[in-house]
Design an enzyme around this catalytic site. Structure first.
Site, PDB file in Angstrom:
ATOM      1  N   CYS A  67       0.917  -1.169  -0.038  1.00  0.00           N
ATOM      2  CA  CYS A  67      -0.169   0.008  -0.083  1.00  0.00           C
ATOM      3  C   CYS A  67       0.710   1.295  -0.049  1.00  0.00           C
ATOM      4  O   CYS A  67       1.663   1.319   0.846  1.00  0.00           O
ATOM      5  CB  CYS A  67      -0.833  -0.208   1.274  1.00  0.00           C
ATOM      6  SG  CYS A  67      -1.827   1.552   1.667  1.00  0.00           S
ATOM      7  N   CYS A  91      -0.979   4.099  -6.312  1.00  0.00           N
ATOM      8  CA  CYS A  91      -1.956   3.421  -5.342  1.00  0.00           C
ATOM      9  C   CYS A  91      -2.103   1.986  -5.676  1.00  0.00           C
ATOM     10  O   CYS A  91      -2.301   1.633  -7.094  1.00  0.00           O
ATOM     11  CB  CYS A  91      -3.189   4.081  -5.075  1.00  0.00           C
ATOM     12  SG  CYS A  91      -4.523   3.237  -4.164  1.00  0.00           S
TER      13      CYS A  91
HETATM   14  N1  DGL Z   1      -4.152   0.786  -1.828  1.00  0.00           N
HETATM   15  C1  DGL Z   1      -3.557   1.784  -1.167  1.00  0.00           C
HETATM   16  C2  DGL Z   1      -2.462   2.581  -1.889  1.00  0.00           C
HETATM   17  O1  DGL Z   1      -1.482   2.093  -2.504  1.00  0.00           O
HETATM   18  C3  DGL Z   1      -4.559   2.851  -0.339  1.00  0.00           C
HETATM   19  C4  DGL Z   1      -5.860   2.938  -0.749  1.00  0.00           C
HETATM   20  C5  DGL Z   1      -6.415   3.534   0.460  1.00  0.00           C
HETATM   21  O2  DGL Z   1      -6.799   4.889   0.447  1.00  0.00           O
HETATM   22  O3  DGL Z   1      -6.963   2.817   1.438  1.00  0.00           O
HETATM   23  O4  DGL Z   1      -2.334   3.720  -1.454  1.00  0.00           O
END
Ligand code: DGL
Length: 254
Positions: free
Chosen positions: A73, A180
């Site tokens: 993430c 993201c």
């Molecule tokens: N998948 C996450 C990222 O790579 C974040 C998504 C979220 O805001 O929870 O930033």
């Protein structure tokens, strides 16, 4: 050997886009994927909250005898990596980051759009990366709410969001950094608005780096057969489980 698992987490199923790349080069490892959908989105949360959430997930992985942790993430990576590495120095922590260096290396002279959460765009870690590579023309787009609707899986909402928020970049950008881990899931929908752009995603570099770290620390599994992937979702959603494995299997035949 008991501690032969790799723990990987994201604020939902988005991190499957990272796990896919990892499994391609480390197919025999065992994985625990923790989809923290109950806390989705991380992108709008305060730093302190994200640190707490991620530390609890890390403790869970340690209890489960994981030998390495992957932060799949970008938002969590930007906010907690250094803190957790300092506090848990015995376990390797490998973390994703937006592929902005990759743009610098391969497509410097084109115009770039970096799509990421508000948390990532505003983070110190991302700003260091941005200033270091300072690529040609770059637009930074804080995609508030996009990861949530991808997590929800509502195709109509996703298309509407992208139409409304990306139209201003039509014809202006050639590179798109998917900053993201949820965004690679909507590459087709992004192209529907922006046309034939080139995507940059940090997952492949992360996978290579993870392999290198495991090699250096002599932690690579000795098993010769395909490893198991255990999926845990903090909101206990069977639908998410189904979407996760469907997505994983689209590129990798398990
Ligand atoms: N998948 C996450 C990222 O790579 C974040 C998504 C979220 O805001 O929870 O930033």
């Amino acid at each position: 050997m008991n501690n032969d698992k790799i723990g990987i987490f994201d604020s939902g199923i988005g991190g499957v886009t990272v796990l896919k790349e990892i499994v391609k080069i480390l197919p025999n490892e065992e994985y625990i994927y923790y989809s923290d959908s109950i806390n989705n989105p991380y992108g709008d949360k305060k730093d302190k909250q994200i640190i707490n959430i991620c530390e609890n997930i890390l403790k869970y992985f340690i209890e489960r005898d994981c030998k390495a942790i992957v932060i799949a993430c970008n938002t969590a990576s930007a906010k907690v990596t250094n803190i957790l590495r300092k506090k848990y120095s015995n376990i390797p922590i490998v973390a994703i980051e937006p592929a902005y260096k990759m743009v610098h290396d391969f497509a410097y002279n084109k115009t770039t759009l970096v799509m990421a959460t508000k948390g990532t765009i505003e983070s110190e870690k991302f700003n260091k990366l941005y200033n270091k590579y300072n690529n040609n023309d770059t637009y930074l787009m804080s995609c508030r709410g996009l990861a949530d609707i991808i997590e929800e899986g509502n195709e109509q909402k996703i298309k509407k969001y992208l139409r409304e928020n990306l139209s201003q970049y039509i014809g202006k950008v050639q590179n798109v950094v998917l900053g993201c881990t949820h965004y690679p899931l909507v590459k087709t929908e992004i192209k529907e608005v922006l046309g034939d752009v080139e995507f940059f995603n940090g997952a492949y570099s992360l996978a290579k780096y993870l392999k290198q770290i495991l090699e250096e620390k002599e932690l690579l599994t000795q098993k010769q057969n395909k490893g198991n992937i255990e999926f845990i979702d903090s909101s206990k959603s069977d639908v998410k489980k189904e979407r996760f494995f469907k997505n994983l299997e689209e590129e990798i035949l398990l």
